[in-house]
Design a protein around this motif. Structure first.
Motif, PDB file in Angstrom:
ATOM      1  N   ILE A   7     -17.395 -90.080  30.923  1.00 40.79           N
ATOM      2  CA  ILE A   7     -18.216 -89.004  31.710  1.00 40.79           C
ATOM      3  C   ILE A   7     -19.237 -89.501  32.244  1.00 40.79           C
ATOM      4  O   ILE A   7     -20.341 -90.124  31.595  1.00 40.79           O
ATOM      5  CB  ILE A   7     -18.568 -87.759  30.790  1.00 40.79           C
ATOM      6  CG1 ILE A   7     -17.298 -87.174  30.061  1.00 40.79           C
ATOM      7  CG2 ILE A   7     -19.206 -86.882  31.456  1.00 40.79           C
ATOM      8  CD1 ILE A   7     -17.568 -86.214  28.808  1.00 40.79           C
ATOM      9  N   LYS A   8     -19.449 -89.638  33.545  1.00 38.79           N
ATOM     10  CA  LYS A   8     -20.454 -90.417  34.339  1.00 38.79           C
ATOM     11  C   LYS A   8     -21.706 -89.329  34.531  1.00 38.79           C
ATOM     12  O   LYS A   8     -22.843 -89.705  34.677  1.00 38.79           O
ATOM     13  CB  LYS A   8     -20.060 -90.943  35.548  1.00 38.79           C
ATOM     14  CG  LYS A   8     -19.590 -89.903  36.585  1.00 38.79           C
ATOM     15  CD  LYS A   8     -19.156 -90.529  37.847  1.00 38.79           C
ATOM     16  CE  LYS A   8     -18.775 -89.599  38.991  1.00 38.79           C
ATOM     17  NZ  LYS A   8     -18.638 -89.995  40.284  1.00 38.79           N
ATOM     18  N   GLU A   9     -21.448 -88.135  34.328  1.00 35.32           N
ATOM     19  CA  GLU A   9     -22.625 -87.174  34.718  1.00 35.32           C
ATOM     20  C   GLU A   9     -22.238 -85.675  34.423  1.00 35.32           C
ATOM     21  O   GLU A   9     -20.611 -85.636  34.310  1.00 35.32           O
ATOM     22  CB  GLU A   9     -23.059 -86.979  36.232  1.00 35.32           C
ATOM     23  CG  GLU A   9     -21.872 -86.815  37.166  1.00 35.32           C
ATOM     24  CD  GLU A   9     -22.050 -86.838  38.630  1.00 35.32           C
ATOM     25  OE1 GLU A   9     -23.195 -87.424  38.920  1.00 35.32           O
ATOM     26  OE2 GLU A   9     -21.373 -86.616  39.470  1.00 35.32           O
ATOM     27  N   HIS A  10     -22.779 -84.979  34.141  1.00 34.69           N
ATOM     28  CA  HIS A  10     -22.359 -83.489  33.904  1.00 34.69           C
ATOM     29  C   HIS A  10     -21.893 -82.863  34.983  1.00 34.69           C
ATOM     30  O   HIS A  10     -22.411 -82.993  36.128  1.00 34.69           O
ATOM     31  CB  HIS A  10     -23.270 -82.583  33.231  1.00 34.69           C
ATOM     32  CG  HIS A  10     -23.954 -82.959  31.832  1.00 34.69           C
ATOM     33  ND1 HIS A  10     -23.180 -83.337  30.781  1.00 34.69           N
ATOM     34  CD2 HIS A  10     -25.055 -83.428  31.164  1.00 34.69           C
ATOM     35  CE1 HIS A  10     -23.806 -83.812  29.901  1.00 34.69           C
ATOM     36  NE2 HIS A  10     -25.106 -83.707  30.116  1.00 34.69           N
ATOM     37  N   GLY A  11     -20.801 -81.886  34.698  1.00 32.93           N
ATOM     38  CA  GLY A  11     -20.256 -81.310  35.918  1.00 32.93           C
ATOM     39  C   GLY A  11     -18.677 -80.775  35.833  1.00 32.93           C
ATOM     40  O   GLY A  11     -18.185 -80.627  34.490  1.00 32.93           O
ATOM     41  N   GLY A  12     -18.126 -80.797  36.987  1.00 28.98           N
ATOM     42  CA  GLY A  12     -16.810 -80.381  36.826  1.00 28.98           C
ATOM     43  C   GLY A  12     -15.777 -81.551  36.736  1.00 28.98           C
ATOM     44  O   GLY A  12     -16.263 -82.727  36.245  1.00 28.98           O
ATOM     45  N   PRO A  13     -14.524 -81.427  36.907  1.00 32.10           N
ATOM     46  CA  PRO A  13     -13.599 -82.451  36.557  1.00 32.10           C
ATOM     47  C   PRO A  13     -13.893 -83.845  37.139  1.00 32.10           C
ATOM     48  O   PRO A  13     -13.714 -85.117  36.821  1.00 32.10           O
ATOM     49  CB  PRO A  13     -12.277 -82.062  37.124  1.00 32.10           C
ATOM     50  CG  PRO A  13     -12.331 -80.618  37.123  1.00 32.10           C
ATOM     51  CD  PRO A  13     -13.821 -80.217  37.281  1.00 32.10           C
ATOM     52  N   GLU A  14     -14.548 -83.717  38.649  1.00 36.34           N
ATOM     53  CA  GLU A  14     -14.954 -84.887  39.038  1.00 36.34           C
ATOM     54  C   GLU A  14     -15.978 -85.937  38.538  1.00 36.34           C
ATOM     55  O   GLU A  14     -16.271 -86.910  38.695  1.00 36.34           O
ATOM     56  CB  GLU A  14     -15.472 -84.703  40.709  1.00 36.34           C
ATOM     57  CG  GLU A  14     -16.885 -83.967  40.489  1.00 36.34           C
ATOM     58  CD  GLU A  14     -17.188 -82.479  39.997  1.00 36.34           C
ATOM     59  OE1 GLU A  14     -18.098 -81.970  39.703  1.00 36.34           O
ATOM     60  OE2 GLU A  14     -15.939 -81.902  39.878  1.00 36.34           O
ATOM     61  N   ALA A  15     -16.749 -85.381  37.369  1.00 31.51           N
ATOM     62  CA  ALA A  15     -17.524 -85.872  36.372  1.00 31.51           C
ATOM     63  C   ALA A  15     -16.967 -87.182  35.638  1.00 31.51           C
ATOM     64  O   ALA A  15     -17.801 -87.809  34.962  1.00 31.51           O
ATOM     65  CB  ALA A  15     -18.451 -85.158  35.819  1.00 31.51           C
ATOM     66  N   CYS A  16     -15.618 -87.126  35.547  1.00 28.60           N
ATOM     67  CA  CYS A  16     -14.945 -88.022  34.730  1.00 28.60           C
ATOM     68  C   CYS A  16     -14.355 -89.053  35.507  1.00 28.60           C
ATOM     69  O   CYS A  16     -13.799 -89.059  36.520  1.00 28.60           O
ATOM     70  CB  CYS A  16     -13.797 -87.155  33.779  1.00 28.60           C
ATOM     71  SG  CYS A  16     -14.547 -86.212  32.513  1.00 28.60           S
ATOM     72  N   VAL A  17     -14.421 -90.476  34.778  1.00 26.39           N
ATOM     73  CA  VAL A  17     -13.874 -91.447  35.538  1.00 26.39           C
ATOM     74  C   VAL A  17     -12.870 -92.351  34.708  1.00 26.39           C
ATOM     75  O   VAL A  17     -13.255 -92.562  33.464  1.00 26.39           O
ATOM     76  CB  VAL A  17     -15.096 -92.378  36.019  1.00 26.39           C
ATOM     77  CG1 VAL A  17     -14.525 -93.741  36.671  1.00 26.39           C
ATOM     78  CG2 VAL A  17     -15.898 -91.600  36.979  1.00 26.39           C
ATOM     79  N   TYR A  18     -11.969 -92.802  35.136  1.00 26.33           N
ATOM     80  CA  TYR A  18     -11.113 -93.866  34.476  1.00 26.33           C
ATOM     81  C   TYR A  18     -11.456 -95.336  35.018  1.00 26.33           C
ATOM     82  O   TYR A  18     -11.532 -95.414  36.213  1.00 26.33           O
ATOM     83  CB  TYR A  18      -9.638 -93.605  34.806  1.00 26.33           C
ATOM     84  CG  TYR A  18      -8.548 -94.902  34.270  1.00 26.33           C
ATOM     85  CD1 TYR A  18      -8.230 -95.171  33.114  1.00 26.33           C
ATOM     86  CD2 TYR A  18      -8.126 -95.768  35.271  1.00 26.33           C
ATOM     87  CE1 TYR A  18      -7.725 -96.016  32.540  1.00 26.33           C
ATOM     88  CE2 TYR A  18      -7.374 -96.972  34.877  1.00 26.33           C
ATOM     89  CZ  TYR A  18      -7.054 -97.009  33.453  1.00 26.33           C
ATOM     90  OH  TYR A  18      -6.556 -98.152  33.028  1.00 26.33           O
TER      91      TYR A  18
END
Length: 337
Positions: free
Chosen positions: A6-17
């Motif tokens: 999790i790069k930042e709080h928020g929706g699905p776009e906040a998660c990164v592989y």
């Protein structure tokens, strides 16, 4: 190493592989695990969204439930060695930290953790099963047995029966000798809950679950022959608009068990039902280490099944998050690095 963070709080776009996330470094008093299995909980969704009153240092690798084998042992660690098969107690009871929230969790190839959080996996329990036990199953055990004291012959209703906590509650209630009513939102989920042992199933999207309970067990009354009508116990960890109706399902002296509020923590309340019917509302705050050990023992004895809906990899963990967030899961979703 590979990780999903999790790069930042928020929706699905906040998660990164990321295939090149920094490897964890073993700390004094700790170990590094090679992660073999991790499961998602709704807690991971709340971590991604951000929780009121809780400030997290980001980025962080989510995943509270971690099972794997030790690959490195730090200084000052006794009783553990490389190769030991372990599952993590997600709560650090010394620092009050949480794996997958305040420190990196299981959605990675490796995970560093203090040794005091380790629990040995029984020889006949696999990594997938072990990873299911900590958060959801141990919470269910604490709610049903440690605090809820469900007994043979009781009529037990379980809202959210298709979730990770719910499917364990169904199994624990049946194991205790109870008659179980499982509530879920689709015909497929209800059929599978029947297969898991539920005696009655109710689709709360198509019918009024309170009316259906009254059809099964009668409308509760304060006195007379109808004082035994209704459920003995109802499990409600959803909150929201199910709260008051849950109270109305209970007989005189009945018990409402709760361990969360996934649909809202500030529902409308009608406390008249609590005093008029002498109801007990019993809360359970997560689990203790012994609850996880208890679940592992039941699994080892063949009495508790780890219900896994689907298995994902780190590369497609975003889909696993979507499944959990939109409640398209029966039991648990599992992620293998």
């Amino acid at each position: 190493m590979k990780a999903f963070y999790i790069k930042e709080h928020g929706g699905p776009e906040a998660c990164v592989y990321d295939a090149h996330y920094p490897d964890p470094v073993v700390q004094p008093g700790g170990v590094v695990l090679r992660v073999r299995a991790s499961t998602l909980n709704y807690h991971d969704i709340f971590t991604r969204r951000g929780m009121p009153g809780i400030t997290l240092r980001l980025p962080v690798v989510p995943g509270l439930d971690v099972a794997g084998e030790i690959v490195e042992v730090g200084t000052g660690v006794d009783g553990w060695k490389v190769g030991d098969r372990v599952v993590i107690d997600p709560i650090n009871r010394l620092s009050r930290g949480v794996v997958g929230e305040t420190m990196d969790g299981g959605l990675a190839e490796y995970c560093a953790v203090p040794a005091h959080q380790l629990i040995r996996i029984p020889d006949n329990v696999d990594f997938d099963t072990a990873a299911v036990m900590p958060t959801a199953y141990a919470t269910a055990l604490r709610m049903m047995y440690t605090n809820g004291d469900v007994k043979s012959g009781e009529k037990v209703g379980i809202l959210g029966a298709s979730g990770g906590v719910g499917v364990c509650c169904v199994q624990l209630a049946k194991l205790a000798g109870c008659e179980v009513v499982a509530f879920a939102s689709s015909a497929d989920k209800l059929m599978r809950l029947k297969d898991l042992g539920a005696d009655h199933v109710i689709n709360y999207h198509e019918t009024d679950f309170l009316e259906e309970v009254h059809k099964l067990y009668g409308k509760p009354s304060r006195r007379g022959p109808r004082a035994t009508n209704g459920l003995d116990v109802i499990v409600n960890y959803t909150g929201g608009d199910t709260w008051v109706k849950s109270l109305q399902t209970l007989r005189v002296g009945g018990r409402l068990l709760t361990c969360g509020a996934t649909a809202g923590f500030d529902p409308k309340e009608d406390i008249r039902y609590i005093w008029v019917f002498e109801l007990k509302v019993l809360g359970s705050n997560a689990y203790m280490k012994e609850d996880i050990e208890g679940c592992l023992k039941l699994a080892s004895d063949g009495k508790l099944k780890a219900l896994i809906d689907e298995i994902f990899t780190l590369e497609n963990a975003a889909e696993a998050f979507e499944r959990v967030e939109n409640r398209r899961v029966l039991g648990k979703v599992l992620i293998r690095p």
